[in-house]
Motif scaffolding. Sequence first.
Motif, PDB file in Angstrom:
ATOM      1  N   MET A   1      47.974  35.644  59.696  1.00  0.00           N
ATOM      2  CA  MET A   1      48.204  34.989  58.434  1.00  0.00           C
ATOM      3  C   MET A   1      49.667  34.573  58.294  1.00  0.00           C
ATOM      4  SD  MET A   1      45.483  36.616  55.776  1.00  0.00           S
ATOM      5  CE  MET A   1      46.612  37.585  54.917  1.00  0.00           C
ATOM      6  N   ALA A   2      50.470  34.922  59.276  1.00  0.00           N
ATOM      7  CA  ALA A   2      51.877  34.543  59.222  1.00  0.00           C
ATOM      8  C   ALA A   2      52.069  33.053  59.449  1.00  0.00           C
ATOM      9  CB  ALA A   2      52.671  35.334  60.256  1.00  0.00           C
ATOM     10  N   ASN A   3      51.149  32.430  60.170  1.00  0.00           N
ATOM     11  CA  ASN A   3      51.227  31.000  60.431  1.00  0.00           C
ATOM     12  C   ASN A   3      50.339  30.269  59.425  1.00  0.00           C
ATOM     13  OD1 ASN A   3      50.830  28.364  61.415  1.00  0.00           O
ATOM     14  ND2 ASN A   3      51.160  29.021  63.526  1.00  0.00           N
ATOM     15  N   PRO A   4      50.926  29.533  58.465  1.00  0.00           N
ATOM     16  CA  PRO A   4      50.133  28.889  57.410  1.00  0.00           C
ATOM     17  C   PRO A   4      49.076  27.924  57.940  1.00  0.00           C
ATOM     18  CG  PRO A   4      52.464  28.802  56.866  1.00  0.00           C
ATOM     19  CD  PRO A   4      52.358  29.337  58.259  1.00  0.00           C
ATOM     20  N   ARG A   5      49.420  27.204  59.002  1.00  0.00           N
ATOM     21  CA  ARG A   5      48.483  26.221  59.552  1.00  0.00           C
ATOM     22  C   ARG A   5      47.256  26.911  60.175  1.00  0.00           C
ATOM     23  NH1 ARG A   5      51.015  21.898  63.338  1.00  0.00           N
ATOM     24  NH2 ARG A   5      50.346  20.174  62.043  1.00  0.00           N
ATOM     25  N   LYS A  14      44.821  29.644  51.956  1.00  0.00           N
ATOM     26  CA  LYS A  14      46.213  30.011  52.219  1.00  0.00           C
ATOM     27  C   LYS A  14      46.333  31.527  52.155  1.00  0.00           C
ATOM     28  CE  LYS A  14      48.006  25.820  50.126  1.00  0.00           C
ATOM     29  NZ  LYS A  14      48.729  25.269  48.989  1.00  0.00           N
ATOM     30  N   ALA A  15      47.371  32.058  52.778  1.00  0.00           N
ATOM     31  CA  ALA A  15      47.566  33.512  52.821  1.00  0.00           C
ATOM     32  C   ALA A  15      47.667  34.098  51.415  1.00  0.00           C
ATOM     33  CB  ALA A  15      48.816  33.852  53.634  1.00  0.00           C
ATOM     34  N   GLU A  16      48.370  33.409  50.503  1.00  0.00           N
ATOM     35  CA  GLU A  16      48.503  33.908  49.131  1.00  0.00           C
ATOM     36  C   GLU A  16      47.142  34.006  48.452  1.00  0.00           C
ATOM     37  OE1 GLU A  16      50.269  30.388  49.447  1.00  0.00           O
ATOM     38  OE2 GLU A  16      51.161  31.675  50.956  1.00  0.00           O
ATOM     39  N   TYR A  19      45.319  37.093  49.831  1.00  0.00           N
ATOM     40  CA  TYR A  19      45.844  38.330  49.246  1.00  0.00           C
ATOM     41  C   TYR A  19      45.384  38.482  47.793  1.00  0.00           C
ATOM     42  CZ  TYR A  19      48.865  39.089  53.296  1.00  0.00           C
ATOM     43  OH  TYR A  19      49.337  39.317  54.558  1.00  0.00           O
ATOM     44  N   SER A  20      45.369  37.399  47.038  1.00  0.00           N
ATOM     45  CA  SER A  20      44.906  37.452  45.642  1.00  0.00           C
ATOM     46  C   SER A  20      43.429  37.817  45.572  1.00  0.00           C
ATOM     47  CB  SER A  20      45.137  36.115  44.936  1.00  0.00           C
ATOM     48  OG  SER A  20      46.496  35.834  44.820  1.00  0.00           O
ATOM     49  N   LEU A  21      42.623  37.201  46.439  1.00  0.00           N
ATOM     50  CA  LEU A  21      41.194  37.508  46.478  1.00  0.00           C
ATOM     51  C   LEU A  21      40.975  38.970  46.878  1.00  0.00           C
ATOM     52  CD1 LEU A  21      38.261  36.561  46.238  1.00  0.00           C
ATOM     53  CD2 LEU A  21      38.414  35.756  48.612  1.00  0.00           C
ATOM     54  N   HIS A  22      41.750  39.446  47.833  1.00  0.00           N
ATOM     55  CA  HIS A  22      41.637  40.847  48.249  1.00  0.00           C
ATOM     56  C   HIS A  22      41.984  41.777  47.093  1.00  0.00           C
ATOM     57  CE1 HIS A  22      43.418  44.615  49.864  1.00  0.00           C
ATOM     58  NE2 HIS A  22      42.259  44.625  50.493  1.00  0.00           N
ATOM     59  N   ASP A  23      43.064  41.485  46.368  1.00  0.00           N
ATOM     60  CA  ASP A  23      43.448  42.325  45.234  1.00  0.00           C
ATOM     61  C   ASP A  23      42.354  42.346  44.174  1.00  0.00           C
ATOM     62  OD1 ASP A  23      45.828  42.793  46.538  1.00  0.00           O
ATOM     63  OD2 ASP A  23      46.995  41.395  45.305  1.00  0.00           O
ATOM     64  N   LEU A  24      41.751  41.184  43.910  1.00  0.00           N
ATOM     65  CA  LEU A  24      40.674  41.096  42.929  1.00  0.00           C
ATOM     66  C   LEU A  24      39.451  41.895  43.388  1.00  0.00           C
ATOM     67  CD1 LEU A  24      39.456  39.781  40.340  1.00  0.00           C
ATOM     68  CD2 LEU A  24      38.699  37.921  41.818  1.00  0.00           C
ATOM     69  N   LEU A  25      39.044  41.692  44.645  1.00  0.00           N
ATOM     70  CA  LEU A  25      37.854  42.380  45.160  1.00  0.00           C
ATOM     71  C   LEU A  25      38.059  43.886  45.267  1.00  0.00           C
ATOM     72  CD1 LEU A  25      36.632  39.919  47.938  1.00  0.00           C
ATOM     73  CD2 LEU A  25      35.647  40.273  45.676  1.00  0.00           C
ATOM     74  N   GLY A  44      38.787  39.380  55.836  1.00  0.00           N
ATOM     75  CA  GLY A  44      39.094  38.425  56.898  1.00  0.00           C
ATOM     76  C   GLY A  44      37.886  38.106  57.757  1.00  0.00           C
ATOM     77  N   MET A  45      37.110  39.145  58.112  1.00  0.00           N
ATOM     78  CA  MET A  45      35.895  38.909  58.898  1.00  0.00           C
ATOM     79  C   MET A  45      34.903  38.049  58.115  1.00  0.00           C
ATOM     80  SD  MET A  45      35.126  42.420  61.015  1.00  0.00           S
ATOM     81  CE  MET A  45      35.271  43.589  59.692  1.00  0.00           C
ATOM     82  N   PHE A  46      34.784  38.327  56.822  1.00  0.00           N
ATOM     83  CA  PHE A  46      33.879  37.545  55.973  1.00  0.00           C
ATOM     84  C   PHE A  46      34.329  36.081  55.899  1.00  0.00           C
ATOM     85  CE2 PHE A  46      32.994  35.744  51.780  1.00  0.00           C
ATOM     86  CZ  PHE A  46      31.611  35.824  51.750  1.00  0.00           C
ATOM     87  N   LEU A  47      35.601  35.858  55.607  1.00  0.00           N
ATOM     88  CA  LEU A  47      36.116  34.488  55.484  1.00  0.00           C
ATOM     89  C   LEU A  47      36.041  33.740  56.807  1.00  0.00           C
ATOM     90  CD1 LEU A  47      39.227  35.097  53.204  1.00  0.00           C
ATOM     91  CD2 LEU A  47      37.043  34.059  52.557  1.00  0.00           C
TER      92      LEU A  47
END
Length: 163
Positions: A1-5, A14-16, A19-25, A44-47
């Motif tokens: 996730m360090a590489n945005p592309r 996007k990485a942000e 992270y937001s979806l992870h915090d919510l879930l 990550g596996m799901f996405l």
Amino acid sequence: MANPRQCKSMFRLKAEQIYSLHDLLSGKYHIHGSWEVCGLEALGMFLYTMAGNGPNRDTNNRWVRSSSTVSIYFNRVLNAMHVLAGNILKPVDPNFTYTHPRLLEGNKFRPFYDSVGAVDGTHVSIVASVATSIENRNRHHVTTRNVLVVCDHDGRVMFLDTE
């Protein structure tokens, strides 16, 4: 996730956003990891699976996990996403007493004053099992799923059905 592309290419987010979806879930829907797989890895596996529309074996190869582990965590995240969708996809005014201002602007929308929104459908490509591939084939012999969407006048999804 360090590489945005690469992150956008692999996960379609996007990485942000991840992270937001992870915090919510993890906060509201109790998606937590175990000693084997952390919660962010499960997401990550799901996405990765959903973004690539690929089979389970692609994900186990990418994450070096067994197919049963990938399946278990994929289903956990999928169930949480299903509950999340049920909490998000609902009308702003459940009684439909509100008339959108855009409808009141001119006489050309007069017949639609009492409308809830717009209905449309589309076909989405899927990977189907051998047993269900015939019933999911469209007229072009591609496996797809018919999706019905109802949006309000502001474009917010109120209802979505894939059956």
